[in-house]
Design a protein around this motif. Structure first.
Motif: not given
Length: 141
Positions: A48, A50, A52-53
């Motif tokens: 993604s 990101r 946080e992923d």
């Protein structure tokens, strides 16, 4: 018997090479013999994009479950052009390589990888895997 620094490096290189070979052969039993019970796997570069992923698999059971899922998605797996860098004490091994994979759909999935393996008492205690998430997204189209 006390191992020299060279012997620690040789052991680390052999363990990491055996792990990559076990992945190519989709051999979870072989993988398990090369990991500590608390072995973690971290994949910080999420598809993604990101932070946080990022994926973290805690412990041998979670790491092996992740690997078995990966094995199930791949028809063929090969790590080519392997380049190893081993720390002086053999506790850390970096590997740069190409992944030449084929998904079960028959789609080729080439990628580049950098792995960091942290070893403890001759076993892998942590694997951090970096790869190009864009190449993964293209293969899954």
């Amino acid at each position: 018997m006390t191992l020299t620094a060279d012997a620690h490096q040789d052991t680390a290189l052999a363990v990491v090479s055996a792990l990559l070979d076990a992945i190519e052969h989709k051999d979870p039993i072989g993988l398990a013999t090369l990991m500590t019970e608390d072995c973690d796997k971290l994949i910080p570069m999420a598809p993604s994009g990101r932070l946080e992923d990022a994926a973290l698999f805690r412990g041998k059971d979670a790491t092996l479950a992740h690997m078995k899922q990966l094995f199930g998605a791949m028809r063929a797996m090969s790590f080519t052009q392997r380049e190893f860098t081993v720390s002086a004490d053999g506790s850390t091994v970096f590997v740069q390589c190409h992944g030449e994979f084929v998904l079960n759909s028959g789609t080729d999935y080439p990628n580049v990888y950098v792995f960091r393996f942290d070893l403890r008492e001759g076993l892998i205690a942590r694997c951090t895997e970096y790869f190009n998430p864009v190449a993964m997204a293209h293969a899954k189209r």
